[in-house]
Design a protein around this motif. Structure first.
Motif, PDB file in Angstrom:
ATOM      1  N   THR A  40       0.825  -1.210   0.000  1.00 54.37           N
ATOM      2  CA  THR A  40       0.000   0.000   0.000  1.00 54.37           C
ATOM      3  C   THR A  40       0.861   1.262   0.000  1.00 54.37           C
ATOM      4  OG1 THR A  40      -1.724  -1.180   1.201  1.00 54.37           O
ATOM      5  CG2 THR A  40      -1.841   1.210   1.210  1.00 54.37           C
ATOM      6  N   SER A  41       1.905   1.266   0.821  1.00 51.84           N
ATOM      7  CA  SER A  41       2.764   2.452   0.851  1.00 51.84           C
ATOM      8  C   SER A  41       3.537   2.607  -0.455  1.00 51.84           C
ATOM      9  CB  SER A  41       3.734   2.389   2.030  1.00 51.84           C
ATOM     10  OG  SER A  41       4.724   1.420   1.803  1.00 51.84           O
ATOM     11  N   HIS A  42       3.877   1.506  -1.094  1.00 52.48           N
ATOM     12  CA  HIS A  42       4.561   1.582  -2.384  1.00 52.48           C
ATOM     13  C   HIS A  42       3.636   2.169  -3.448  1.00 52.48           C
ATOM     14  CE1 HIS A  42       7.625   0.599  -5.323  1.00 52.48           C
ATOM     15  NE2 HIS A  42       6.689   0.053  -6.077  1.00 52.48           N
ATOM     16  N   MET A  43       2.356   1.780  -3.400  1.00 51.15           N
ATOM     17  CA  MET A  43       1.404   2.315  -4.377  1.00 51.15           C
ATOM     18  C   MET A  43       1.074   3.782  -4.093  1.00 51.15           C
ATOM     19  SD  MET A  43      -1.160  -0.930  -5.099  1.00 51.15           S
ATOM     20  CE  MET A  43      -2.422  -0.168  -4.191  1.00 51.15           C
ATOM     21  N   VAL A  44       0.960   4.135  -2.834  1.00 49.26           N
ATOM     22  CA  VAL A  44       0.567   5.497  -2.495  1.00 49.26           C
ATOM     23  C   VAL A  44       1.728   6.472  -2.646  1.00 49.26           C
ATOM     24  CG1 VAL A  44      -0.216   6.985  -0.598  1.00 49.26           C
ATOM     25  CG2 VAL A  44      -1.314   4.782  -0.982  1.00 49.26           C
ATOM     26  N   PHE A  45       2.903   6.094  -2.125  1.00 46.65           N
ATOM     27  CA  PHE A  45       4.035   7.006  -2.103  1.00 46.65           C
ATOM     28  C   PHE A  45       5.007   6.791  -3.258  1.00 46.65           C
ATOM     29  CE2 PHE A  45       2.898   6.696   2.481  1.00 46.65           C
ATOM     30  CZ  PHE A  45       2.351   7.958   2.571  1.00 46.65           C
ATOM     31  N   GLY A  46       4.783   5.825  -4.099  1.00 48.27           N
ATOM     32  CA  GLY A  46       5.602   5.630  -5.279  1.00 48.27           C
ATOM     33  C   GLY A  46       7.001   5.102  -5.010  1.00 48.27           C
ATOM     34  N   GLY A  47       7.159   4.263  -4.026  1.00 48.22           N
ATOM     35  CA  GLY A  47       8.453   3.642  -3.775  1.00 48.22           C
ATOM     36  C   GLY A  47       9.286   4.306  -2.704  1.00 48.22           C
ATOM     37  N   ASP A  48       8.827   5.381  -2.114  1.00 52.99           N
ATOM     38  CA  ASP A  48       9.563   6.050  -1.042  1.00 52.99           C
ATOM     39  C   ASP A  48       9.222   5.357   0.277  1.00 52.99           C
ATOM     40  OD1 ASP A  48      11.131   7.847   0.335  1.00 52.99           O
ATOM     41  OD2 ASP A  48       9.499   9.279   0.575  1.00 52.99           O
ATOM     42  N   GLU A  49      10.069   4.419   0.681  1.00 52.57           N
ATOM     43  CA  GLU A  49       9.793   3.600   1.862  1.00 52.57           C
ATOM     44  C   GLU A  49      10.792   3.879   2.978  1.00 52.57           C
ATOM     45  OE1 GLU A  49       9.837  -0.301   0.278  1.00 52.57           O
ATOM     46  OE2 GLU A  49       8.024  -0.016  -0.888  1.00 52.57           O
ATOM     47  N   ASP A  50      11.257   5.097   3.102  1.00 58.85           N
ATOM     48  CA  ASP A  50      12.214   5.423   4.154  1.00 58.85           C
ATOM     49  C   ASP A  50      11.563   5.430   5.529  1.00 58.85           C
ATOM     50  OD1 ASP A  50      14.309   5.669   2.401  1.00 58.85           O
ATOM     51  OD2 ASP A  50      13.963   7.820   2.073  1.00 58.85           O
ATOM     52  N   LEU A  81       9.455   3.327   6.695  1.00 60.26           N
ATOM     53  CA  LEU A  81       8.994   1.991   7.074  1.00 60.26           C
ATOM     54  C   LEU A  81      10.122   1.121   7.622  1.00 60.26           C
ATOM     55  CD1 LEU A  81       6.686   1.264   4.020  1.00 60.26           C
ATOM     56  CD2 LEU A  81       6.040   2.139   6.250  1.00 60.26           C
ATOM     57  N   LYS A  82      11.090   1.709   8.283  1.00 57.03           N
ATOM     58  CA  LYS A  82      12.230   0.931   8.757  1.00 57.03           C
ATOM     59  C   LYS A  82      11.858  -0.014   9.892  1.00 57.03           C
ATOM     60  CE  LYS A  82      15.602   4.204   7.259  1.00 57.03           C
ATOM     61  NZ  LYS A  82      16.713   5.051   7.563  1.00 57.03           N
ATOM     62  N   GLY A  83      10.903   0.361  10.715  1.00 60.77           N
ATOM     63  CA  GLY A  83      10.494  -0.494  11.823  1.00 60.77           C
ATOM     64  C   GLY A  83       9.509  -1.566  11.426  1.00 60.77           C
ATOM     65  N   LEU A  84       9.125  -1.580  10.171  1.00 59.60           N
ATOM     66  CA  LEU A  84       8.128  -2.539   9.703  1.00 59.60           C
ATOM     67  C   LEU A  84       8.649  -3.977   9.707  1.00 59.60           C
ATOM     68  CD1 LEU A  84       5.227  -2.377   8.677  1.00 59.60           C
ATOM     69  CD2 LEU A  84       6.120  -2.290   6.375  1.00 59.60           C
ATOM     70  N   ARG A  85       9.947  -4.144   9.673  1.00 62.33           N
ATOM     71  CA  ARG A  85      10.498  -5.498   9.646  1.00 62.33           C
ATOM     72  C   ARG A  85      10.288  -6.235  10.966  1.00 62.33           C
ATOM     73  NH1 ARG A  85      16.791  -4.184   9.332  1.00 62.33           N
ATOM     74  NH2 ARG A  85      15.960  -2.288   8.487  1.00 62.33           N
ATOM     75  N   TYR A  86      10.018  -5.508  12.043  1.00 60.81           N
ATOM     76  CA  TYR A  86       9.795  -6.131  13.350  1.00 60.81           C
ATOM     77  C   TYR A  86       8.319  -6.401  13.629  1.00 60.81           C
ATOM     78  CZ  TYR A  86      14.522  -4.463  13.921  1.00 60.81           C
ATOM     79  OH  TYR A  86      15.848  -4.210  13.736  1.00 60.81           O
ATOM     80  N   LEU A  87       7.454  -6.069  12.697  1.00 61.05           N
ATOM     81  CA  LEU A  87       6.023  -6.225  12.904  1.00 61.05           C
ATOM     82  C   LEU A  87       5.595  -7.676  13.172  1.00 61.05           C
ATOM     83  CD1 LEU A  87       3.360  -4.655  12.981  1.00 61.05           C
ATOM     84  CD2 LEU A  87       3.106  -5.164  10.564  1.00 61.05           C
ATOM     85  N   PRO A  88       6.120  -8.700  12.488  1.00 61.12           N
ATOM     86  CA  PRO A  88       5.709 -10.069  12.819  1.00 61.12           C
ATOM     87  C   PRO A  88       6.045 -10.476  14.256  1.00 61.12           C
ATOM     88  CG  PRO A  88       6.727 -10.034  10.678  1.00 61.12           C
ATOM     89  CD  PRO A  88       6.927  -8.681  11.261  1.00 61.12           C
ATOM     90  N   PHE A  89       7.156 -10.006  14.776  1.00 60.49           N
ATOM     91  CA  PHE A  89       7.515 -10.345  16.152  1.00 60.49           C
ATOM     92  C   PHE A  89       6.616  -9.638  17.154  1.00 60.49           C
ATOM     93  CE2 PHE A  89      11.453 -10.664  13.639  1.00 60.49           C
ATOM     94  CZ  PHE A  89      11.641 -12.028  13.755  1.00 60.49           C
ATOM     95  N   VAL A  90       6.275  -8.399  16.845  1.00 63.64           N
ATOM     96  CA  VAL A  90       5.396  -7.640  17.729  1.00 63.64           C
ATOM     97  C   VAL A  90       3.996  -8.238  17.732  1.00 63.64           C
ATOM     98  CG1 VAL A  90       4.307  -5.381  18.062  1.00 63.64           C
ATOM     99  CG2 VAL A  90       6.727  -5.525  17.498  1.00 63.64           C
ATOM    100  N   THR A  91       3.484  -8.587  16.563  1.00 62.86           N
ATOM    101  CA  THR A  91       2.138  -9.157  16.512  1.00 62.86           C
ATOM    102  C   THR A  91       2.076 -10.535  17.142  1.00 62.86           C
ATOM    103  OG1 THR A  91       2.526  -9.956  14.263  1.00 62.86           O
ATOM    104  CG2 THR A  91       1.369  -7.850  14.510  1.00 62.86           C
ATOM    105  N   SER A  92       3.123 -11.328  17.027  1.00 67.27           N
ATOM    106  CA  SER A  92       3.094 -12.641  17.676  1.00 67.27           C
ATOM    107  C   SER A  92       3.094 -12.500  19.192  1.00 67.27           C
ATOM    108  CB  SER A  92       4.268 -13.505  17.215  1.00 67.27           C
ATOM    109  OG  SER A  92       5.494 -12.947  17.631  1.00 67.27           O
ATOM    110  N   ALA A  93       3.868 -11.570  19.732  1.00 74.28           N
ATOM    111  CA  ALA A  93       3.842 -11.331  21.177  1.00 74.28           C
ATOM    112  C   ALA A  93       2.496 -10.758  21.602  1.00 74.28           C
ATOM    113  CB  ALA A  93       4.967 -10.379  21.565  1.00 74.28           C
ATOM    114  N   TRP A  94       1.920  -9.888  20.776  1.00 74.44           N
ATOM    115  CA  TRP A  94       0.622  -9.300  21.087  1.00 74.44           C
ATOM    116  C   TRP A  94      -0.473 -10.364  21.094  1.00 74.44           C
ATOM    117  CZ3 TRP A  94      -3.005  -6.816  17.192  1.00 74.44           C
ATOM    118  CH2 TRP A  94      -4.025  -6.139  17.828  1.00 74.44           C
ATOM    119  N   TYR A  95      -0.484 -11.271  20.118  1.00 81.61           N
ATOM    120  CA  TYR A  95      -1.470 -12.350  20.071  1.00 81.61           C
ATOM    121  C   TYR A  95      -1.328 -13.263  21.283  1.00 81.61           C
ATOM    122  CZ  TYR A  95      -3.046 -11.601  15.230  1.00 81.61           C
ATOM    123  OH  TYR A  95      -3.600 -11.105  14.095  1.00 81.61           O
ATOM    124  N   ALA A  96      -0.102 -13.617  21.630  1.00 83.30           N
ATOM    125  CA  ALA A  96       0.111 -14.515  22.767  1.00 83.30           C
ATOM    126  C   ALA A  96      -0.321 -13.863  24.076  1.00 83.30           C
ATOM    127  CB  ALA A  96       1.575 -14.922  22.840  1.00 83.30           C
TER     128      ALA A  96
END
Length: 69
Positions: A28-38, A40-55
């Motif tokens: 979505t951010s790639h489509m909206v902002f046209g490839g400017d993903e500076d 989104l650096k913390g996005l790589r930790y999202l699976p770990f955060v959501t797994s701890a949140w679910y548990a």
């Protein structure tokens, strides 16, 4: 032993959900902002955060067996 299995399944499900959410946000951010993903650096930790949140949510909201009589 049963609660350990449920906890592991919550961790796995949260990790999978985090990966899907990560991909949706990235596309979505790639489509909206046209490839400017500076920003989104913390996005790589999202699976770990959501797994701890679910548990944690599962352990808080899961009814105790002594109250299920």
């Amino acid at each position: 032993m049963r609660s350990l299995a449920v906890l592991v399944m919550a961790l796995i499900g949260g990790f999978a959900g985090g990966i899907v959410l990560n991909a949706v946000i990235a596309v979505t951010s790639h489509m909206v902002f046209g490839g400017d993903e500076d920003g989104l650096k913390g996005l790589r930790y999202l699976p770990f955060v959501t797994s701890a949140w679910y548990a944690a949510t599962l352990m808080i909201w899961r009814p105790r067996q002594e109250f299920e009589q």
